[in-house]
Design a protein around this motif. Sequence first.
Motif, PDB file in Angstrom:
ATOM      1  N   MET A   3      -3.235  -6.211   8.653  1.00  0.00           N
ATOM      2  CA  MET A   3      -3.063  -4.985   7.869  1.00  0.00           C
ATOM      3  C   MET A   3      -3.187  -3.759   8.786  1.00  0.00           C
ATOM      4  O   MET A   3      -4.215  -3.499   9.332  1.00  0.00           O
ATOM      5  CB  MET A   3      -4.158  -4.883   6.795  1.00  0.00           C
ATOM      6  N   ASN A   4      -2.134  -3.090   8.973  1.00  0.00           N
ATOM      7  CA  ASN A   4      -2.192  -1.903   9.810  1.00  0.00           C
ATOM      8  C   ASN A   4      -1.992  -0.635   8.989  1.00  0.00           C
ATOM      9  O   ASN A   4      -1.450   0.339   9.469  1.00  0.00           O
ATOM     10  CB  ASN A   4      -1.137  -2.006  10.920  1.00  0.00           C
ATOM     11  N   ALA A   5      -2.409  -0.676   7.746  1.00  0.00           N
ATOM     12  CA  ALA A   5      -2.238   0.519   6.917  1.00  0.00           C
ATOM     13  C   ALA A   5      -3.290   1.567   7.259  1.00  0.00           C
ATOM     14  O   ALA A   5      -4.428   1.247   7.565  1.00  0.00           O
ATOM     15  CB  ALA A   5      -2.368   0.143   5.450  1.00  0.00           C
ATOM     16  N   TYR A  23       4.904 -13.111  -2.997  1.00  0.00           N
ATOM     17  CA  TYR A  23       4.650 -14.298  -3.810  1.00  0.00           C
ATOM     18  C   TYR A  23       5.981 -14.964  -4.172  1.00  0.00           C
ATOM     19  O   TYR A  23       6.989 -14.287  -4.363  1.00  0.00           O
ATOM     20  CB  TYR A  23       3.914 -13.925  -5.094  1.00  0.00           C
ATOM     21  N   PRO A  69       2.733  -1.087   5.976  1.00  0.00           N
ATOM     22  CA  PRO A  69       1.775  -2.177   6.034  1.00  0.00           C
ATOM     23  C   PRO A  69       2.503  -3.515   5.916  1.00  0.00           C
ATOM     24  O   PRO A  69       3.650  -3.576   5.463  1.00  0.00           O
ATOM     25  CB  PRO A  69       0.925  -1.917   4.796  1.00  0.00           C
ATOM     26  N   ASN A  70       1.780  -4.544   6.288  1.00  0.00           N
ATOM     27  CA  ASN A  70       2.318  -5.887   6.042  1.00  0.00           C
ATOM     28  C   ASN A  70       2.230  -6.166   4.552  1.00  0.00           C
ATOM     29  O   ASN A  70       1.245  -5.820   3.911  1.00  0.00           O
ATOM     30  CB  ASN A  70       1.506  -6.930   6.796  1.00  0.00           C
ATOM     31  N   ARG A  71       3.262  -6.807   4.012  1.00  0.00           N
ATOM     32  CA  ARG A  71       3.253  -7.064   2.568  1.00  0.00           C
ATOM     33  C   ARG A  71       3.082  -8.540   2.301  1.00  0.00           C
ATOM     34  O   ARG A  71       3.686  -9.386   2.961  1.00  0.00           O
ATOM     35  CB  ARG A  71       4.567  -6.587   1.954  1.00  0.00           C
ATOM     36  N   LYS A  72       2.295  -8.809   1.272  1.00  0.00           N
ATOM     37  CA  LYS A  72       2.086 -10.196   0.867  1.00  0.00           C
ATOM     38  C   LYS A  72       3.068 -10.516  -0.256  1.00  0.00           C
ATOM     39  O   LYS A  72       2.995  -9.926  -1.339  1.00  0.00           O
ATOM     40  CB  LYS A  72       0.649 -10.394   0.391  1.00  0.00           C
ATOM     41  N   VAL A  99      -1.617   1.715  -0.712  1.00  0.00           N
ATOM     42  CA  VAL A  99      -0.602   2.163   0.243  1.00  0.00           C
ATOM     43  C   VAL A  99       0.712   2.429  -0.465  1.00  0.00           C
ATOM     44  O   VAL A  99       1.367   3.448  -0.252  1.00  0.00           O
ATOM     45  CB  VAL A  99      -0.419   1.109   1.348  1.00  0.00           C
ATOM     46  N   GLU A 100       1.082   1.487  -1.352  1.00  0.00           N
ATOM     47  CA  GLU A 100       2.339   1.668  -2.078  1.00  0.00           C
ATOM     48  C   GLU A 100       2.302   2.917  -2.933  1.00  0.00           C
ATOM     49  O   GLU A 100       3.257   3.683  -2.969  1.00  0.00           O
ATOM     50  CB  GLU A 100       2.586   0.454  -2.994  1.00  0.00           C
ATOM     51  N   TYR A 132       3.333  -4.606  -5.809  1.00  0.00           N
ATOM     52  CA  TYR A 132       3.875  -3.376  -6.389  1.00  0.00           C
ATOM     53  C   TYR A 132       5.333  -3.538  -6.808  1.00  0.00           C
ATOM     54  O   TYR A 132       5.803  -2.901  -7.754  1.00  0.00           O
ATOM     55  CB  TYR A 132       3.717  -2.239  -5.378  1.00  0.00           C
ATOM     56  N   TYR A 173       6.406  -8.739  -3.827  1.00  0.00           N
ATOM     57  CA  TYR A 173       5.018  -8.379  -3.547  1.00  0.00           C
ATOM     58  C   TYR A 173       4.481  -7.594  -4.745  1.00  0.00           C
ATOM     59  O   TYR A 173       5.239  -7.196  -5.634  1.00  0.00           O
ATOM     60  CB  TYR A 173       4.886  -7.585  -2.248  1.00  0.00           C
ATOM     61  N   GLN A 218      -3.290  -2.855  -0.438  1.00  0.00           N
ATOM     62  CA  GLN A 218      -1.831  -2.783  -0.388  1.00  0.00           C
ATOM     63  C   GLN A 218      -1.302  -1.908  -1.509  1.00  0.00           C
ATOM     64  O   GLN A 218      -0.372  -1.118  -1.326  1.00  0.00           O
ATOM     65  CB  GLN A 218      -1.232  -4.186  -0.505  1.00  0.00           C
ATOM     66  N   HIS A 219      -1.913  -2.086  -2.669  1.00  0.00           N
ATOM     67  CA  HIS A 219      -1.496  -1.287  -3.812  1.00  0.00           C
ATOM     68  C   HIS A 219      -1.636   0.202  -3.520  1.00  0.00           C
ATOM     69  O   HIS A 219      -0.747   1.005  -3.810  1.00  0.00           O
ATOM     70  CB  HIS A 219      -2.360  -1.686  -5.020  1.00  0.00           C
ATOM     71  N   SER A 247       5.766  -5.591   8.796  1.00  0.00           N
ATOM     72  CA  SER A 247       6.684  -4.460   8.726  1.00  0.00           C
ATOM     73  C   SER A 247       6.304  -3.444   9.794  1.00  0.00           C
ATOM     74  O   SER A 247       5.128  -3.237  10.077  1.00  0.00           O
ATOM     75  CB  SER A 247       6.596  -3.830   7.335  1.00  0.00           C
TER      76      SER A 247
END
Lengths: 349, 110
Positions: A1-3, B75, B70-73, A40-41, B27, B25, A37-38, B66
């Motif tokens: 994770m590089n956020a 499914y 960020p890297n995305r997970k 970040v989005e 979102y 992913y 992650q959420h 990416s």
Amino acid sequence: MNATTTPEAETYLAAVRAELADLPDADREELLEDLEQHLVEVAAEADGPLDQQLGSPAEYAAELRASAGLGSGPRRSRFEQFLARDVARVKALKAHPRLTAVRSFVAELQPGWWLVRAYALLLAYSLAHVGAGAGFPIPRILGNRTLGLIVLAFAVVGSVWLGRRRTMGWRIVDGAVTALALFATLAAVGMLNAASASPATVYDEGTMTEGVGDYYGDIDGGLHRAAGGPVTNIYPYDVRGRLLHDVRLYDQNGKPLEIVREYTPSGRRVLTSYPTDLEGRPVTNAFPQQQAVRGRAGNAAAAPADLSVPPLVAEPEQDPSPQATAGSETPDAPKDDRPRGERPQDGRR
Amino acid sequence: MDTTQLLKGVLDVAVLAVLRREDGYGYDVVRRLRESGLEEVGDASVYGTLRRLFQAGHLTSYVVPSDEGPNRKYYALNASGRDMLSRSTKSWSNFSDVLDSLLNDTEDAA
């Protein structure tokens, strides 16, 4: 994770983490990973406070654990829920756009304050030590303007450096300096006001600074005419045109009017004998003064012979003599233009 | 009728259906659900559902690195997931048929 996460996101994450504290570590960390992650989005997509977009951390955590099938966590007391709601409300308030605008505006003013406070501290110090009139607008250090400028430059740099420190210890120091500077600003303003209100010249015992007409004070303590030299004696006359004796005169500040006459124009020493008060102290502001020139008998400064003082009152009346402590005027002396005031030693003029 | 309550019941099958069309992913799944008309779905609910379905073994996941973000997970449905989806679709159809006829009956009666 590089956020890269914003401070707000960190706060949100931490709050949700707290809500999930009762869960096994693995479950919690997985859920928080998803949340990262959420966040970040969400950040990439829209601006605005996280609480508005995602709900409060408590709400998010509850929804998250419910949909993940992990149970609703320990029952919180109503007080805790109440607190959580307030905390969320305060956080929402903090993130309010108008408040944020105000805070960012204040942040813009901060560097200006750093400059002002350095100057204020230096100015207050200068005024306190040198006295008003010598330290404004450029403060003086040890009486020196150049030194004052140098110290001011250092102070400004130091103030800006301090303002930019972020550690808690330095922020406390910064707060203390700000408080001191505010106090110093008030003190400096007060001192400047006091300086401008007081008269430009110092009033000294025996010196008249503001004279009547063309009289003005002098350093040797006597009354002087603007043109015509010093005043060496004063002859007061009453309404009936009679010379008064031992009239004590005072100026507008209640200070005794003083005449200092030490030498005649020709250089002879003048001796003045003063009447004494009940305690034996000489009264130096009783007029006319008895002055004798050394070596010469007589009152060297008797009233001029050609002084004619008309009465101010038309009908002559039987009235008690206006004598003071040592007057030798007899009560029913005939009306005389000539000034009296003989002393036993008076002889020839 | 409170759609949020309904949604809670069928969120599992909705998520599975979205993923059947294409891997996604977190979102991304939220967005697709909303675009398809389920506007009330909560972000956290989707994330939690994905987690739960994954734990239950109906999904696989993989990370896509990416450069710009960020890297995305991601499914994806596995065999179990596809199976679950088809069974759930059937039960939904049955259930909605039953409810439809019930509602129509009452309409006719009125």
